[in-house]
Design an enzyme around this catalytic site. Structure first.
Site, PDB file in Angstrom:
ATOM      1  N   ASP A  47     -14.164  26.901  39.219  1.00  0.00           N
ATOM      2  CA  ASP A  47     -13.569  28.203  39.529  1.00  0.00           C
ATOM      3  C   ASP A  47     -14.638  29.282  39.654  1.00  0.00           C
ATOM      4  O   ASP A  47     -14.698  30.015  40.639  1.00  0.00           O
ATOM      5  CB  ASP A  47     -12.600  28.631  38.407  1.00  0.00           C
ATOM      6  CG  ASP A  47     -11.193  28.089  38.592  1.00  0.00           C
ATOM      7  OD1 ASP A  47     -10.798  27.863  39.745  1.00  0.00           O
ATOM      8  OD2 ASP A  47     -10.503  27.899  37.589  1.00  0.00           O
ATOM      9  N   GLU A  70      -9.255  35.624  40.903  1.00  0.00           N
ATOM     10  CA  GLU A  70      -8.641  35.243  39.633  1.00  0.00           C
ATOM     11  C   GLU A  70      -9.578  35.392  38.437  1.00  0.00           C
ATOM     12  O   GLU A  70      -9.149  35.725  37.339  1.00  0.00           O
ATOM     13  CB  GLU A  70      -8.153  33.789  39.730  1.00  0.00           C
ATOM     14  CG  GLU A  70      -7.262  33.370  38.603  1.00  0.00           C
ATOM     15  CD  GLU A  70      -6.521  32.072  38.873  1.00  0.00           C
ATOM     16  OE1 GLU A  70      -5.615  31.765  38.099  1.00  0.00           O
ATOM     17  OE2 GLU A  70      -6.855  31.374  39.842  1.00  0.00           O
ATOM     18  N   ASP A 135      -8.415  32.415  45.653  1.00  0.00           N
ATOM     19  CA  ASP A 135      -8.143  31.492  44.550  1.00  0.00           C
ATOM     20  C   ASP A 135      -9.164  30.372  44.675  1.00  0.00           C
ATOM     21  O   ASP A 135      -9.058  29.519  45.564  1.00  0.00           O
ATOM     22  CB  ASP A 135      -6.723  30.929  44.611  1.00  0.00           C
ATOM     23  CG  ASP A 135      -6.337  30.222  43.310  1.00  0.00           C
ATOM     24  OD1 ASP A 135      -7.256  29.883  42.536  1.00  0.00           O
ATOM     25  OD2 ASP A 135      -5.142  30.012  43.069  1.00  0.00           O
ATOM     26  N   ILE A 137      -9.982  27.682  42.877  1.00  0.00           N
ATOM     27  CA  ILE A 137      -9.374  26.347  42.750  1.00  0.00           C
ATOM     28  C   ILE A 137      -7.895  26.552  42.464  1.00  0.00           C
ATOM     29  O   ILE A 137      -7.502  26.889  41.341  1.00  0.00           O
ATOM     30  CB  ILE A 137     -10.019  25.491  41.643  1.00  0.00           C
ATOM     31  CG1 ILE A 137     -11.468  25.151  41.976  1.00  0.00           C
ATOM     32  CG2 ILE A 137      -9.210  24.197  41.438  1.00  0.00           C
ATOM     33  CD1 ILE A 137     -12.162  24.289  40.932  1.00  0.00           C
ATOM     34  N   ASP A 138      -7.070  26.371  43.479  1.00  0.00           N
ATOM     35  CA  ASP A 138      -5.622  26.456  43.352  1.00  0.00           C
ATOM     36  C   ASP A 138      -5.110  25.035  43.136  1.00  0.00           C
ATOM     37  O   ASP A 138      -5.290  24.180  43.990  1.00  0.00           O
ATOM     38  CB  ASP A 138      -5.031  27.055  44.629  1.00  0.00           C
ATOM     39  CG  ASP A 138      -3.516  27.135  44.589  1.00  0.00           C
ATOM     40  OD1 ASP A 138      -2.956  27.224  43.484  1.00  0.00           O
ATOM     41  OD2 ASP A 138      -2.896  27.118  45.671  1.00  0.00           O
ATOM     42  N   THR A 140      -4.946  23.401  39.422  1.00  0.00           N
ATOM     43  CA  THR A 140      -5.822  22.947  38.342  1.00  0.00           C
ATOM     44  C   THR A 140      -5.647  21.464  38.036  1.00  0.00           C
ATOM     45  O   THR A 140      -6.612  20.697  38.025  1.00  0.00           O
ATOM     46  CB  THR A 140      -5.521  23.759  37.057  1.00  0.00           C
ATOM     47  OG1 THR A 140      -5.821  25.127  37.299  1.00  0.00           O
ATOM     48  CG2 THR A 140      -6.332  23.253  35.889  1.00  0.00           C
ATOM     49  N   ASP A 295      -2.154  32.951  45.433  1.00  0.00           N
ATOM     50  CA  ASP A 295      -1.504  31.639  45.495  1.00  0.00           C
ATOM     51  C   ASP A 295      -0.684  31.438  46.768  1.00  0.00           C
ATOM     52  O   ASP A 295      -0.155  30.345  46.988  1.00  0.00           O
ATOM     53  CB  ASP A 295      -0.586  31.441  44.286  1.00  0.00           C
ATOM     54  CG  ASP A 295      -1.347  31.150  43.010  1.00  0.00           C
ATOM     55  OD1 ASP A 295      -2.445  30.585  43.093  1.00  0.00           O
ATOM     56  OD2 ASP A 295      -0.837  31.495  41.920  1.00  0.00           O
TER      57      ASP A 295
END
Length: 354
Positions: A47, A70, A135, A137-138, A140, A295
């Site tokens: 991230d 984020e 984002d 890393i959308d 997880t 997102d």
């Protein structure tokens, strides 16, 4: 480069592709046996690293633009070993991707600059000016299991999404590959990795992810639904993200017999945009929860540019002008334009029964 937002699109694509390369390295080097998102997890490392790379590219090319992202760097300022781990990944990814570095400019020079870049993502968003939503890393849990995740970037101008890019390292390169439940784990890299893009009024495209210059693109389009009962719909893996029971009831009322395909991240938007699936439902699980703009912004635009309609459960367009959340919306209903009214009507019928 004469079409509107041509430079923004190119920078966004190269930045997302380079960030996706970093996340794949993190998975292969760090994620073996990891199942949680603790402070030193591969997700945390990926991230921060991906966000730093994307913001550096944006600031080098569009220094006045605001950024909604984020992560913030406070944790890294207090954790030298974690900071060093992330810096090692960022610096080596920059060096290994010379083609992107030449086009993007703005290489991060040291750890302090990396922290500064991460903290540029603190914009409150809103209805005025140019604002990017990231984002890094959308998805997880999809990332950790080797399933679906996405690196997401979108540009909003005066609250309206103009450019959207999704890097989906574990989706099949073949746009015609059918959706299956096996996409959620046990991935190999062979034949995998796509970059999806959309510009308002210019359509949507896909191309293979590469480790160099951008690969040739192909136009993508949603399938027209001639028989709603034959449709395939996507939903979140986690029941905490979307109401699976309501969605099953909606599918039943529509006559859909194909099993739903559950996958993490905006890979769902990408999958229906290229016609591998048909419908994406994300129904509210809480009266108070507000979706984050990062997102949905890129996926919303890409689906609409591929011939789809995206609304909330009340039939309202997603409103990215409020701030960092979709405070004016509840849930997501995405489908081809021709089938969306029918799907929305059944969504409203099922939800009103409660």
């Amino acid at each position: 480069m004469s079409s509107p937002y041509a430079k923004e699109l190119e920078i966004a694509q190269l930045a997302v592709q380079r960030a996706a390369i970093l996340t794949k390295r993190v998975f292969h080097e760090k994620a073996k046996g990891t199942v949680s998102k603790d402070d030193k997890s591969p997700v945390t490392i990926g991230d921060f690293g991906a966000q730093a790379l994307i913001i550096a590219a944006l600031k080098a090319n569009f220094p006045a633009d605001e950024i909604v992202a984020e992560e913030e760097a406070a944790q890294l300022r207090d954790d030298a070993p974690l900071r060093q781990t992330i810096w090692d990944l960022v610096s080596t990814t920059q060096l290994s991707d010379a083609a992107a570095e030449s086009a993007l400019g703005g290489a991060i020079k040291d750890e302090d600059e990396m922290l500064t870049m991460i903290d540029h993502g603190a914009s409150k968003g809103g209805a005025k000016g140019r604002i990017w939503a990231i984002d890094p890393i959308d998805g997880t849990k999809g990332f950790l299991r080797g399933g679906q995740y996405a690196v997401c970037l979108a540009l909003m101008v005066d609250g309206d999404v103009k450019v959207g890019v999704l890097g989906c390292p574990n989706l099949p390169v073949d746009d015609a590959a059918p959706l299956t439940g096996s996409m959620e784990s046990g991935q190999t890299d062979e034949g995998k990795g796509c970059l999806f893009s959309g510009v308002l009024g210019q359509g949507a495209t896909s191309r293979p992810l590469t480790t160099g210059s951008l690969a040739p693109e192909k136009k993508i389009a949603m399938k027209a639904i001639t028989d709603i009962a034959a449709a395939t719909f996507c939903e979140s893996v986690e029941a905490g993200h979307s109401a699976h029971g309501d969605q099953a009831e909606i599918a039943k009322k529509l006559g859909i017999t194909n099993p739903s395909v559950r996958m993490d991240s905006q890979a769902k938007y990408a999958s229906i945009a290229r016609g591998a699936g048909d419908i994406y439902l994300r129904l509210p699980v809480s009266a108070t929860y507000q979706e984050k703009i990062w997102d949905h912004a890129a996926g919303d635009l890409i689906v609409r540019e591929a011939g789809g309609a995206v609304t909330d459960i009340h039939g309202k367009r997603l409103d990215f002008s409020i701030g960092r959340t979709l405070a004016n919306n509840k849930g997501v209903v995405a489908a081809p334009v021709g089938g969306h009214p029918q799907v929305l009507a059944v969504v409203q019928e099922v939800l009103s029964l409660k």
